[in-house]
Design an enzyme around this catalytic site. Structure first.
Site, PDB file in Angstrom:
ATOM      1  NE  ARG A 156      33.434 -34.414  13.989  1.00 53.16           N
ATOM      2  CZ  ARG A 156      32.242 -34.644  14.522  1.00 53.16           C
ATOM      3  NH1 ARG A 156      31.255 -33.775  14.363  1.00 53.16           N
ATOM      4  NH2 ARG A 156      32.031 -35.749  15.231  1.00 53.16           N
TER       5      ARG A 156
ATOM      6  CE  LYS B  39      38.056 -40.886  15.142  1.00 53.95           C
ATOM      7  NZ  LYS B  39      38.497 -40.896  16.562  1.00 53.95           N
TER       8      LYS B  39
ATOM      9  CG  ASN C 154      23.023 -45.022  14.642  1.00 50.25           C
ATOM     10  OD1 ASN C 154      24.157 -45.370  14.325  1.00 50.25           O
ATOM     11  ND2 ASN C 154      22.405 -45.525  15.707  1.00 50.25           N
TER      12      ASN C 154
ATOM     13  CG  LEU D 274      36.722 -50.518   6.678  1.00 57.49           C
ATOM     14  CD1 LEU D 274      35.702 -50.026   5.646  1.00 57.49           C
ATOM     15  CD2 LEU D 274      38.049 -50.823   6.007  1.00 57.49           C
TER      16      LEU D 274
ATOM     17  CG  ASP E   2      17.126 -46.073  20.742  1.00 61.16           C
ATOM     18  OD1 ASP E   2      17.161 -44.962  20.175  1.00 61.16           O
ATOM     19  OD2 ASP E   2      17.913 -46.382  21.654  1.00 61.16           O
TER      20      ASP E   2
ATOM     21  CE  LYS F 291      27.132 -35.238  20.152  1.00 67.00           C
ATOM     22  NZ  LYS F 291      28.368 -35.612  20.897  1.00 67.00           N
TER      23      LYS F 291
END
Length: 386
Positions: free
Chosen positions: A103, A74, A95, A71, A168, A136
């Site tokens: 956005r 945007k 994540n 998908l 992680d 980040k």
């Protein structure tokens, strides 16, 4: 197997390692995990070893047993497709970097109002609400800001990162735990809710034992390499034939284990030696005590040393390199090293699920081809809406 999460559906927007670790644990436990990817796929598909015909082995290791849906978030039709999937989902995991979903026009607060039964689960670099929340992060960055690097390395050297990507992986396991807790609460309340795990936080949580000396002495915890402070002769001991990983690690915690060690290495003559009677005395003669053990281990292979000392009741482990690890008879006999036939990479031996259910380890099939389940999963969403 009758897996515990066989009635749970997860829409998985995660990528790389931390998020996919969480959703893979849920898949191991039976959940239907629908991995939603952009048209070019999870960027991890294109890491080292990838070709036009196959994904990276990194991607294959973290996405077994999932379904893949393509998908483009945007575009409006991609966002509509995601909403179709969420109608039949229990969990949405992501994540992305902070504000990415906003956005796309998919703010988590809005999704929570639109799908009140949905558990919304996120991995972040830093927890929301702090001055670093928008920064980040990646695993090695979190090892630095979480304190792990400061205590890793030799005493006279710089900070070092750990070899495994523990930030992680730990974030993924913690996220899976949080998701399960939220689903358990939903069974009572009927409402989903938000779950968040930060990379920095899970590293800090893992340092609790390492912090103990600071509370005792009031001093910052130093680097000690592989040594275990104040418990001579604990630590690494070299073994034959002297290769890069020909070592065992001992960790003694009592006088009884010291005596068991002496008997195992045939040094009963030292059992009543007053120079070594107390731990403080052994610590004061650390190099001497270590040489008593190392002079014996250097003549033997690490597996022989481990087996002899372990049978004697001495906590001891051989340092296994990555090749030895996947061939290890313990891991293979118990199903933790799994032989998998991957349609892209052929036969691989890969780490299995660390969790046993009713004495068995859940198994996963190979990772999906990009977009292999798009039509099927979207059709399921349309059925849920009707």
């Amino acid at each position: 197997m009758d897996l515990p999460l066989s009635d749970v559906r997860v829409v998985d927007l995660t990528q790389y390692e931390a998020g996919p670790t969480a959703t893979q644990y849920l898949a191991w436990l039976g959940a239907d995990v629908i991995k939603v990817e952009p048209p070019k796929g999870d960027p991890a598909r294109h890491l080292a070893g990838a070709t036009a015909e196959r994904d990276s082995v990194f991607f294959r290791l973290f996405n077994g047993g999932k379904r893949s849906v393509v998908l483009d978030l945007k575009r409006a039709e991609g966002r509509d497709g995601l909403r179709e999937l969420l109608r039949s989902a229990d969990v949405l995991a992501e994540n992305f970097a902070p504000d990415t979903l906003e956005r796309f026009g998919l703010p988590l607060d809005g999704l929570a109002r639109e799908f009140p039964k949905l558990v919304l689960a996120s991995v972040r670099g830093y927890a929301s609400g702090g001055p670093w929340s928008d920064y980040k992060s990646l695993d090695f960055v979190a090892q630095a800001t979480g304190g792990a690097m400061s205590i890793t390395g030799e005493a006279d050297g710089p900070p070092l990162r750990m070899g495994p990507t523990n930030a992680d992986h730990s974030a993924g396991v913690h996220l899976a735990l949080g998701i399960l807790a939220a689903l358990h609460r939903r069974a009572r309340s009927g409402l989903g809710g938000r779950v968040e795990v930060a990379l920095q936080d899970v590293v800090v949580a893992s340092l609790r034992t390492a912090l103990v000396p600071m509370y005792v002495t009031g001093q910052v915890v130093p680097r000690r390499g592989a040594d275990y402070p104040d418990v001579a002769p604990s630590g690494l001991h070299a073994c034959a034939p002297g290769g890069a990983n020909d070592f065992v690690y001992l960790l003694l915690s009592s006088k009884e284990q010291w005596h068991a060690l002496l008997r195992a290495i045939e040094r009963e003559d030292l059992l009543d030696d007053p120079r070594y009677a107390r731990q403080s005395q052994r610590n004061a003669r650390e190099s001497e005590v270590r040489e008593i053990v190392s002079s014996w281990t250097r003549k033997r292979g690490k597996l022989e040393v481990m087996e002899r000392l372990s049978r004697a009741g001495v906590p001891c482990g051989a340092v296994l390199d990555t090749g030895e690890l996947l061939a290890n008879e313990q891991l293979r006999a118990t199903g933790m090293a799994v032989r998998l036939v991957d349609p892209q990479w052929g036969e691989l031996v890969v780490p299995g699920c660390p969790i046993r259910i009713d004495g068995e380890r859940p198994q996963l099939g190979p990772a999906p081809a990009l977009g292999a389940h798009t039509e099927q999963a979207l059709a399921e969403g349309r059925v849920a809406r009707s």
